[in-house]
Design a protein around this motif. Structure first.
Motif, PDB file in Angstrom:
ATOM      1  N   ILE A  34       0.849  -1.202   0.000  1.00 23.24           N
ATOM      2  CA  ILE A  34       0.000   0.000   0.000  1.00 23.24           C
ATOM      3  C   ILE A  34       0.880   1.245   0.000  1.00 23.24           C
ATOM      4  CG2 ILE A  34      -1.576   1.396   1.412  1.00 23.24           C
ATOM      5  CD1 ILE A  34      -2.827  -1.213   2.428  1.00 23.24           C
ATOM      6  N   GLY A  37       3.243   1.516  -3.040  1.00 20.51           N
ATOM      7  CA  GLY A  37       2.404   1.714  -4.225  1.00 20.51           C
ATOM      8  C   GLY A  37       1.947   3.152  -4.362  1.00 20.51           C
ATOM      9  N   ILE A 245      -5.500   4.841  -5.578  1.00 26.11           N
ATOM     10  CA  ILE A 245      -6.201   4.073  -4.547  1.00 26.11           C
ATOM     11  C   ILE A 245      -5.256   3.747  -3.389  1.00 26.11           C
ATOM     12  CG2 ILE A 245      -7.447   1.928  -4.080  1.00 26.11           C
ATOM     13  CD1 ILE A 245      -8.300   2.097  -7.099  1.00 26.11           C
ATOM     14  N   MET A 246      -3.999   3.416  -3.712  1.00 26.41           N
ATOM     15  CA  MET A 246      -3.036   3.119  -2.647  1.00 26.41           C
ATOM     16  C   MET A 246      -2.738   4.370  -1.821  1.00 26.41           C
ATOM     17  SD  MET A 246      -2.699   0.007  -2.714  1.00 26.41           S
ATOM     18  CE  MET A 246      -4.062  -0.477  -3.755  1.00 26.41           C
ATOM     19  N   ALA A 249      -5.529   4.530   0.502  1.00 29.11           N
ATOM     20  CA  ALA A 249      -5.412   3.483   1.519  1.00 29.11           C
ATOM     21  C   ALA A 249      -4.334   3.851   2.541  1.00 29.11           C
ATOM     22  CB  ALA A 249      -5.096   2.142   0.856  1.00 29.11           C
TER      23      ALA A 249
END
Lengths: 278, 311
Positions: A34, A37, A245-246, A249
């Motif tokens: 996560i 990334g 998205i990471m 997150a």
């Protein structure tokens, strides 16, 4: 015979340690993936060969993330988790003390109801809760996620467990000295159950932060979302922009992981106490 | 004095029945204590009744209502319950849920027991390191964990295919593999709490018994089975029950990874309930399924209680 036995157990020990380390890597990997990334550029993200470590740290993903109201989501989440935590600690420590140390009519039945309620599937209640919140006009507000978290009886149960360790003699001495109920609670009981309150605080904070289902059901407008729901929605809209998205997150996970590591001792204590006699 | 014998607290030693909690207290004191106890309980009870008891009641009441996009259409009797038995998607989601529970619960319990046995004797730092690591996926949060796994499983950009050399294989889009992916992630987010509990329980096992058994020449296996296992039984029961409750409610992973697909192969009851509310606004049917789910969980918990007690 003896040496053979201990030789075997040494072999087993080495095997255990190797397996444990491999497992630990497997459990840490998602978080590593996560965070790294989130700093990868588009080329590294869509690479067809694994990029184990980003060669170039870019902040593009975060720029895109903050263009959405991600900081607003984070703020909402903090407000939600902190309010739920404070309210739960206050109400549960009062109630837990009464259940543990007071003798009163209905005590047995009340305790039984609390135990039974804890075995209920939490998520099933969320659907009718939505109907209730709509009727109360609270749907799509942070109160709709805070109030049910405070109502969940685990905190009362935990504080009852901690309050039982208070010696009754001290309470009686305070009564003989003429201390009122509130003073007894504030000056004698509360300092004694402080570690328990700490455990409950961190437990409630983490659970409320991560209670995705409740947040998903209750919150709908974009500026009212929590970070979890916001990220989930983002994933639905642009499912292949993994870098973005990471980044989301990371924003959702890092604060809570930091809080957890800082207060780990209280946390594990809370979990174990909650299970005793459970 | 008759009224002082009621409400003997259930959690006290059951060996001494009829012993009142009020022994040695004057009537006035009992009254004072009762009033002050309820004042202490009041804030908590308001939240508990308002946001746990009331929704429970709403759930049961609305499960007997006919509901549509427009709202309540009328009284439905048992129609919503009967509908479940004829609804193929519900039956499929029921078996999927049971499958997840039957695979996940024993695996989580056995595995966390193994890890805990391995780490509980280690130095405090190493022990809390491992405990922390296995708890990490729980703290990271379902959404963050799930989105990263979605990337890992991705057919083209996912690291799994790149490492395994299975280029282009769609793990989440395949009926046979999707549910196993979900169980695997569920597993990683479920073992944290059991490990914390087992480490605490194993640390509390009576050491003098273990030493005595070792002096008598008992093997490690015998020590575990005859001494530790019975003493950690209450913890095992607790872990079984909480893991069962959690696995039965498996939802977020499914919503974010597969949306119940492919071909309903990963639809669970909880996901189907959500779908019913979001797609069809059918609170009647959704609540009826909620009632049934709660009953199923209660039955499973009671069964585990029975089985572990009889052992």
């Amino acid at each position: 015979m003896k040496s053979k036995l201990s030789g075997g157990s040494v072999g087993y020990k080495i095997f255990t340690v190797i397996v444990l380390i491999l497992l630990a890597l497997f459990f840490i990997f998602p978080l590593y993936w996560i965070v790294t990334g989130s700093f990868k550029d588009a080329i590294a993200i869509s690479s067809r060969t694994p990029v184990w470590f980003p060669t170039q740290f870019v902040l593009d993903n975060y720029e895109k993330l903050f263009a959405r109201p991600a900081l607003r989501w984070l703020l909402n989440t903090v407000v939600m988790a902190v309010s739920a935590m404070l309210l739960t600690c206050l109400t549960a420590s009062l109630a837990g003390y009464a259940l543990a140390k007071k003798r009163f009519y209905g005590r047995g039945i009340l305790f039984t109801i609390i135990i039974c309620a804890m075995a209920l599937p939490k998520q099933v209640i969320v659907i009718p809760l939505l109907q209730e919140m709509r009727t109360l006009g609270l749907a799509d507000t942070l109160l709709a996620v805070i109030l049910p978290t405070v109502g969940w009886p685990f905190g009362v149960f935990l504080m009852k467990q901690f309050s039982e360790t208070i010696p009754t003699e001290i309470l009686e001495a305070a009564r003989v000295d003429g201390a009122g109920e509130i003073r007894t609670f504030a000056t004698i009981v509360f300092p004694m159950i402080k570690p328990g309150v700490g455990a409950l605080a961190i437990f409630t904070f983490v659970n409320s932060w991560n209670d995705y289902f409740l947040q998903l059901i209750m919150l709908t407008s974009k500026e009212k979302l929590t970070i979890s729901v916001g990220i989930a929605q983002m994933q639905g809209e642009m499912s292949s922009d993994f870098g973005l998205i990471m980044a989301g997150a990371t924003l959702a996970a890092i604060p809570i992981v930091a809080v957890f590591i800082a207060f780990q001792k209280y946390f594990t204590q809370g979990i174990s106490m909650g299970a005793v006699k459970g | 004095m008759a009224q002082t014998t009621v409400a003997a607290p259930a959690e006290r030693k059951p060996k001494k029945p009829k012993r009142s909690q009020f022994s040695g207290m004057s009537k006035a004191l009992v009254r004072r204590e009762t009033i002050s106890a309820y004042l202490f309980l009041l804030p908590s009870l308001v939240f508990f009744i308002g946001f746990v008891v009331v929704p429970m009641v709403i759930c049961v009441v609305y499960s007997f209502m006919e509901y549509s996009m427009k709202g309540i259409e009328g009284f439905a009797g048992f129609d919503n319950y009967i509908r479940m038995f004829q609804d193929k998607t519900f039956i499929r989601s029921f078996w999927n849920t049971v499958f997840i529970v039957v695979v996940a619960v024993p695996t989580v319990t056995a595995f966390s027991l193994w890890v805990s046995s391995a780490i509980y004797k280690m130095k405090a730092f190493t022990r809390s390191f491992f405990r922390c690591v296995f708890y990490l996926p729980v703290v990271t949060g379902t959404v963050a964990v799930t989105v990263v796994w979605k990337w890992i499983f991705n057919a083209y950009y996912g690291i799994l295919n790149q490492v395994a050399g299975t280029t282009g294989f769609d793990w989440l889009g395949n009926e046979k593999t999707a549910i196993w992916c979900i169980i695997m992630i569920l597993f990683t987010t479920s073992i944290g709490q059991p490990i914390v509990l087992y480490v605490a329980a194993l640390g509390n096992v009576d050491k003098s018994l273990i030493e005595a058994a070792e002096v008598d020449g008992a093997t490690n296996f015998q020590v575990f089975w005859k001494i530790k296992w019975p003493q950690i039984m209450p913890t095992t029961l607790y872990i079984l029950v909480i893991t069962t409750i959690n696995s039965f409610q498996c939802f977020a992973l499914i919503q974010l990874l597969t949306s119940g697909g492919p071909n309903s192969s990963t639809t669970t009851i909880m996901y189907y309930i959500f779908d019913m509310v979001y797609k069809f606004n059918d609170f009647g049917y959704a609540n009826a399924m909620g009632v049934i789910l709660a009953l199923i969980i209660a039955v499973f918990s009671a069964l585990q209680f029975r089985i572990t007690k009889s052992n």
